[in-house]
Scaffold this motif. Sequence first.
Motif, PDB file in Angstrom:
ATOM      1  N   SER A 201     -21.169-128.589 -46.885  1.00  0.00           N
ATOM      2  CA  SER A 201     -20.712-129.884 -46.376  1.00  0.00           C
ATOM      3  C   SER A 201     -21.738-130.976 -46.656  1.00  0.00           C
ATOM      4  O   SER A 201     -21.382-132.094 -47.059  1.00  0.00           O
ATOM      5  CB  SER A 201     -20.455-129.770 -44.868  1.00  0.00           C
ATOM      6  N   ASP A 202     -23.024-130.650 -46.467  1.00  0.00           N
ATOM      7  CA  ASP A 202     -24.084-131.627 -46.741  1.00  0.00           C
ATOM      8  C   ASP A 202     -24.093-132.029 -48.219  1.00  0.00           C
ATOM      9  O   ASP A 202     -24.276-133.207 -48.558  1.00  0.00           O
ATOM     10  CB  ASP A 202     -25.453-131.042 -46.366  1.00  0.00           C
TER      11      ASP A 202
ATOM     12  N   THR B  71     -21.085-134.278 -48.993  1.00  0.00           N
ATOM     13  CA  THR B  71     -21.298-135.621 -48.426  1.00  0.00           C
ATOM     14  C   THR B  71     -22.223-136.435 -49.319  1.00  0.00           C
ATOM     15  O   THR B  71     -21.968-137.614 -49.607  1.00  0.00           O
ATOM     16  CB  THR B  71     -21.886-135.515 -47.014  1.00  0.00           C
ATOM     17  N   ALA B  72     -23.305-135.811 -49.777  1.00  0.00           N
ATOM     18  CA  ALA B  72     -24.256-136.516 -50.640  1.00  0.00           C
ATOM     19  C   ALA B  72     -23.634-136.857 -51.986  1.00  0.00           C
ATOM     20  O   ALA B  72     -23.854-137.948 -52.526  1.00  0.00           O
ATOM     21  CB  ALA B  72     -25.508-135.662 -50.825  1.00  0.00           C
TER      22      ALA B  72
ATOM     23  N   LYS C  97     -20.557-137.455 -52.667  1.00  0.00           N
ATOM     24  CA  LYS C  97     -19.556-138.518 -52.553  1.00  0.00           C
ATOM     25  C   LYS C  97     -20.211-139.896 -52.660  1.00  0.00           C
ATOM     26  O   LYS C  97     -19.569-140.869 -53.045  1.00  0.00           O
ATOM     27  CB  LYS C  97     -18.798-138.375 -51.239  1.00  0.00           C
ATOM     28  N   ALA C  98     -21.502-139.947 -52.324  1.00  0.00           N
ATOM     29  CA  ALA C  98     -22.228-141.215 -52.443  1.00  0.00           C
ATOM     30  C   ALA C  98     -22.610-141.497 -53.891  1.00  0.00           C
ATOM     31  O   ALA C  98     -22.538-142.652 -54.338  1.00  0.00           O
ATOM     32  CB  ALA C  98     -23.477-141.181 -51.562  1.00  0.00           C
TER      33      ALA C  98
ATOM     34  N   CYS D 202     -18.404-135.172 -57.539  1.00  0.00           N
ATOM     35  CA  CYS D 202     -17.198-134.686 -56.844  1.00  0.00           C
ATOM     36  C   CYS D 202     -15.980-134.973 -57.720  1.00  0.00           C
ATOM     37  O   CYS D 202     -15.919-135.976 -58.439  1.00  0.00           O
ATOM     38  CB  CYS D 202     -17.040-135.392 -55.502  1.00  0.00           C
TER      39      CYS D 202
END
Length: 306
Positions: A242-243, A246-247, A249-250, A305
């Motif tokens: 998940s981490d 999330t990273a 996606k930035a 992603c």
Amino acid sequence: MLPPDDFDPPVAVPVALESGLRRITAPNPSPMTYRGTNTYLLGEREIAVIDPGPDGTVGERQMEAILGALTTGQKITHILVTHAHLDHSPLSRALAAETGAPIYALGDARAGRSDVMQELATAGEIRGGEGVDADFMPDICVAAGDVIKTQGWQLEVLPTPGHFGNHISFIWKDAVFTGDHVMGWASSLVSPPDGDLTQFMASCAALAQVPARIYYPGHGAPVTNPQTRLEWLVAHRMGRESDILTALKAAPATASELARVIYTDTPPALLGAAARNVLSHLIDLTGKSIVAPVGPLTAEVRFKCL
């Protein structure tokens, strides 16, 4: 990595764990081996030695401890290796030569790799290969469900690849020798191509199906809450996934860049190992078509992603 526990055994000294089982912790402590590699001696007369340990000066001391632990009427008849890392398997050769006991394992240091990891290893762009006993070769190759036994004990073979392709665990009654797959002091390093996160998660699921009272790991204290520990390992890996997502996606990032962002409490000296763990997640996610490398899959490529 978890905070240190109070596991502080004497090194190169046999310690009785339960009837018919002793542990000798090798004198090779390090950030990756904790207090040292655990060697197990199973049996009352015919003795199985599980993971003899490293060679060299450390191995000489460990060999002396193993042979010195034998009492009248005891003989080493089996040498069992959970996986071909340099802190587990090299001493098996000298011990076999000394005792005449055969070495049992899944296969050589390349056995058990998935097709994906074999392709990456052949391409040579993924690096890895940390601590591999490249010359390891067992006398007897075992497979899932094989039973190794004497009059005094029997062990069932359970392949548990993930930390290493040829990693196996051994089921003894209601106990499991889990090597480096499940440990209480830390989560396992999964470094491609020898490590494979897809396999690691499948092996966790396989272990969860084994009713166990206790795990005896390759490093650290016995794991007395096996199911809880397995659940933690799976949740830990899912949290890392998940981490990572999330990273990503930035912005696209490499495994090393992601490790610096995600492993904020990890000492700088261990960030390289953390990056290898992240890379294993990225390869797993690539296989699931959730992320993709921006170019050929190498150790330094950026991922995005999908």
